[in-house]
Structure formats: C-alpha cells, structure tokens
Design a protein around this motif. Sequence first.
Motif, PDB file in Angstrom:
ATOM      1  N   GLU A 155      -2.962   0.527  -3.770  1.00 22.67           N
ATOM      2  CA  GLU A 155      -2.241  -0.741  -3.629  1.00 22.67           C
ATOM      3  C   GLU A 155      -1.569  -1.109  -4.949  1.00 22.67           C
ATOM      4  O   GLU A 155      -2.169  -0.953  -6.022  1.00 22.67           O
TER       5      GLU A 155
ATOM      6  N   VAL B 138       0.851  -1.184   0.000  1.00 23.83           N
ATOM      7  CA  VAL B 138       0.000   0.000   0.000  1.00 23.83           C
ATOM      8  C   VAL B 138       0.890   1.239   0.000  1.00 23.83           C
ATOM      9  O   VAL B 138       1.783   1.371   0.845  1.00 23.83           O
TER      10      VAL B 138
ATOM     11  N   ARG C 126      -4.322   6.705  -0.645  1.00 23.29           N
ATOM     12  CA  ARG C 126      -3.661   5.402  -0.551  1.00 23.29           C
ATOM     13  C   ARG C 126      -4.065   4.569  -1.758  1.00 23.29           C
ATOM     14  O   ARG C 126      -5.206   4.640  -2.215  1.00 23.29           O
TER      15      ARG C 126
ATOM     16  N   LEU D 295      -7.812   3.565  -2.275  1.00 31.61           N
ATOM     17  CA  LEU D 295      -8.312   2.757  -1.176  1.00 31.61           C
ATOM     18  C   LEU D 295      -9.083   3.633  -0.205  1.00 31.61           C
ATOM     19  O   LEU D 295      -8.755   4.806  -0.016  1.00 31.61           O
TER      20      LEU D 295
END
Length: 598
Positions: free
Chosen positions: A532, A499, A530, A522
């Motif tokens: 991933e 992340v 954020r 996210l």
Amino acid sequence: MTEGAHIAGEGSSNPPGNRAPGNWPFVGALSACAILMGALVVAPFFVSLTRTRPGGVASFRLLSTHDLNEHLIVMDQFDKTLRSGVLYPRWLAGINGDYGNAWTNFYPPALYYVTSAIHAVVGDWLAAVAALCVISMAGSGVSLYVLARAFFGRGASMIAASFYMLLPYHVLDLFWRGALPELLGFVFLPLLIYFAFRLGNNGKLVDYAGLGLTYGLYVMTHIPVAYLMTYVLAIYAITWSFREKDRRVLLRIGGGMVLGLMVCAIYLLPAALESRYAYESTSGIFPYNGSYLPALPPSDNFGDTLNHTFMLQAIALAVVLIVLRSTRRKKARPATASESHLQLWTALGIWTTLMCTPLSFYLSAVMPRTDLVAFPWRWLTVAGMFTSLLLAAAIDSVSGNTVLPKRQLVFLSAIMLVAFVNVWFTVQRVIGGTLANASDFASRPLVEENYTPRGATSPQQLPNTARVETEPPEGAAVEVTRWDPQRREIYVRAEQSTVVRLKTYNFPGWTARVDGSRVSWLSDREGVQRLEVSPGIHRIAVSFENTPPRTAGTIMSGLALVAILGLILFHRVRRRGHQVSVAYQGKAEPYSEPSNSS
C-alpha cells in the motif's frame, strides 16, 4: 580381494589407490576415446528426428522425454537471471506465467551453471544440451577408469569404463527420461569411492579436499542419488573402520563428508530450512514404496524397460561374483587390505542392487526422507558403478597366471557375454525402442506448482495480468523503469491510498522499499505481492534478497572452498619442498606425503 586377481601396485612401493591412471599422452588419448564414445551414444537423441527445411538447411529436433521440457526452460530462466547480475539465481521469474518460482532455491543448481557456461560458448541451447550429454557420458567413463585403474590393469579398467558408460539405465536416463542432472551425476559416483579410499587409506590433506569437493558438488548436482550415496559412504567407512579396528578411517572419511556438506551449504541449508515455506507434491505423486523393481507396472514400455534393465544388470553382477569366487585360491593367511576392499565393494554391490527391490521395504521404511529419492530404482546408478568396478576385478582375476587356460576362456566368455547382453539391450531396447516410438519434443510453457508459496493459489488459477496493477485502478498512474528477474523499480503516482499489485509470488527473500524505506507486504490469499502507498509520487524498489539461512550457507560454502584451496596449495608446497630437499641431497626418491594421524 580374490586370489589371482591383480591389484595394481600390490607388493610394491606404490600401493593400491595411489597409482596414477597413466601418463599424460595416454590420458589424452583415453579422454578423446571417451568423448568419441559419448558422442556416438548420445547422437541418435539429437539427430534421429532431423528435418531438412527449404534451402537444404537441417532442422534438429530433440526426442520427447519425461523431464527435458522443464530442464530446458529452467536453463534459460537461470541463464537470464545470471546475466542480470545475480550470482546465485534462486528465483526464476519467467515460470508460471511470469508469477515466478523458487525452483533453484530447492533444486540443485550445478547443472544450470554448467549449461549456462556451455551456452555462453556455443550460443545455442540445443548445442549446449548436446555438449552437456557428451561431457557427462565421457566424464563418467573417465572417472570409472580412474577408480578401476587404481587397483586393476589398464585393459580391465578400460572395459569396465566402457561398460559403465553403456549400462542400460545410464543411457535410459537420457533417452527415456531426459534426467540431465542424474546423467551428469554419473561422473561423481566413482570419484567419491576413489577419494574415500585414498582418504581412509592415507589420510592425506589433499584427499580431504578431493572427497569434500566431489561430495559437495554431487549434492549440488543431483540430491536424490547423492542422498543414497551418503548412506553408501557411511556404511563403507563404518565397515572398513570396524574391520581394520582403526577409527581413524571413519574419522577421515567423515571429515571429508563434513567438508563436502559445507561446500554445498549455499544450496543445502536454505533448501532444508526454507522448505516449510514452499508447496511440494512430488512425494505424494510418486511414493517411494510404489515403484520397486522388477515389478514396475508397464507404462508406455518404460516400466517394462526398467524391469529388464534391473534384471540384466543384476545378472551381470551375479556372473561377475561367481567368476571372482571361482578364481579365488584357498589360503591360510588373512585377507590383505586390497582383498578386504573388494569384499566391501561386493557387499555394497549386492546391497545396492537389493535396495531396488521389495526386499528392502522394511529397511526403506526406517530410512528418513526417502521422499527425496522418489523412486527406489535410482539405486541402479550406485549398483551399476559397483557392478562395473567388480567387472574390472573379475577380468583381472581371470587374466592372472593362476587360472588354467581353459577356465580362463570360460570365465572371460561368461563376463563378455553378460556385458554384451547389457550393451545389446541398451542399443536395441533403450535407444532403438525410444526411436521406434519417437515423438518430436515440443517446448511448452512451464507451469509448476512445486516451489510456489505454501498456501498460495495454484499458478493454473491465477489471472494473466499486467506486471503492475493498482487497486482501485482510478486515480493512479504506474511506470515500470526496471523489471529484472530479481530486481524491479516502479514509480507510482496516486491521488489516494492505493494498493499496488505486482505480478509475482511473494516468497521469503522478496523485499520492498518505498522511497528508500522498507515496508511490509500486505497479506494476500493468492500469495501474490501487494503493498500500500499513500497519496503522492513514490519510487518502489523490489528485490529478492538473502535470508539468514542463505547468508549462513553462503558463508559456510565460502569458508569450505577457501579450506579446500588451502589444502591443495599446502599439498603442492609440501611436495615441492620435498622434491627440492631430495634434489639437494642428490637422491632420486619419489615423493610420498606422510599420512596424517586423523
């Protein structure tokens, strides 16, 4: 219009509202005088705390005010974003400890465009602010002169313009509040009435352009008072149309205002439609009904100064109206169009003054979105403009030949006395009182919760981290190759699913692409960006892009500006064609564009 008051052009081929303010040499001299007066008024704000450093170098310090710190920081951040290649900066990256803020997506941006332009010339923010203040003061005087001169004599118009520049609330905006957008907005108020009159009276296409451009720019400069002026213009148009039994007046002014709303759609549409995404606390901190005049609780003398400011301005309005009524002759014929407009301005002057007081409580309660205004004492800006305009009318009225010399002396003395008392209060209390309790302006980082994502963690509670972090930190390497205010580029090498956290609030418009493919952010309880990434080497490109409301607003504003340019060019071509036709026929008739039917 009162009997005995001189209306410029009445009874001639050049009707009120179509009269030019003067020849070009006079206009140049008037502008120079306005700049000089503006410089003298604002100079104490910039030089009163001057210090001489070793070596004889002067160090200029600003006075501490309510809002100056935030405006200076926003100016700098806005300018940096502009210089990065963004034409309309909606995100200011350096606020809130670099977590950013959508300030100019919701706050009118015109002031910051002006200061960036000035800063590009002078190269110093202190000098840029000083130039802005002088330009604002001088521009307000010239615009009031233009409005007054369309109806009244040159001398009366010059006195009224000077009075408008030196009104206590006008100067208080700088010395006490540092409210630079509202200070700049004083330039637009008289122009709105000027173009609204011309448009309602003549229906010329060029006046649609004038009202639309002025109204749109005002909304993009200072939305609270522009919101109040929307009511004023609407009431002005409705009342005028009703009295003249001519719906074209309402349609014309309404059309000009609609054009103005299109001009500012690039700002107004996203600000309105995206407000549900942003946190806002101003209306809760400053409820509209908690700050009526003249009963504002004293706070560092500010409340007391505002109370006295209101009372002196209201007294000036009352004296001017008494003089106007006393110089009116009884007559059997109906009021002329010019007289009717003075009656409208009188009613609007009284109404806008009363809107500052608790007497307007029930009316304010049914007005939507008074939270945009925050303070009812902002009506003083509009009331001051009408008071200044009526002061010009009173001076012209007294100067007429129908007034006996002794009565002239009494009336002129009364007008000059209330004008002098207001100016004396400006110098003694607003400027002098500020300097007596002056403290140096100290720039401090701007931490502003307003305009952050709704539901996000307050910026005061966010940790001070690196620009980019990975979770888990082991087994990942990060290289930041670009970090502009609204565009970033990061390379990540990850040994496992990782992340990536970017030190920026996630707000609508922020878009992430990994290796060229768009990815979703996210969900994060802090409201921070954020995303991933899978194992491997990845290029992450992040940019702040237009949302559908921003795109729609930009298109609408572009179309409006094209329309305004077209109206102006059409007017010039039409005028040139008429002049050629007259010259060909050997006549010496002045150009007068025919009125449009709607």
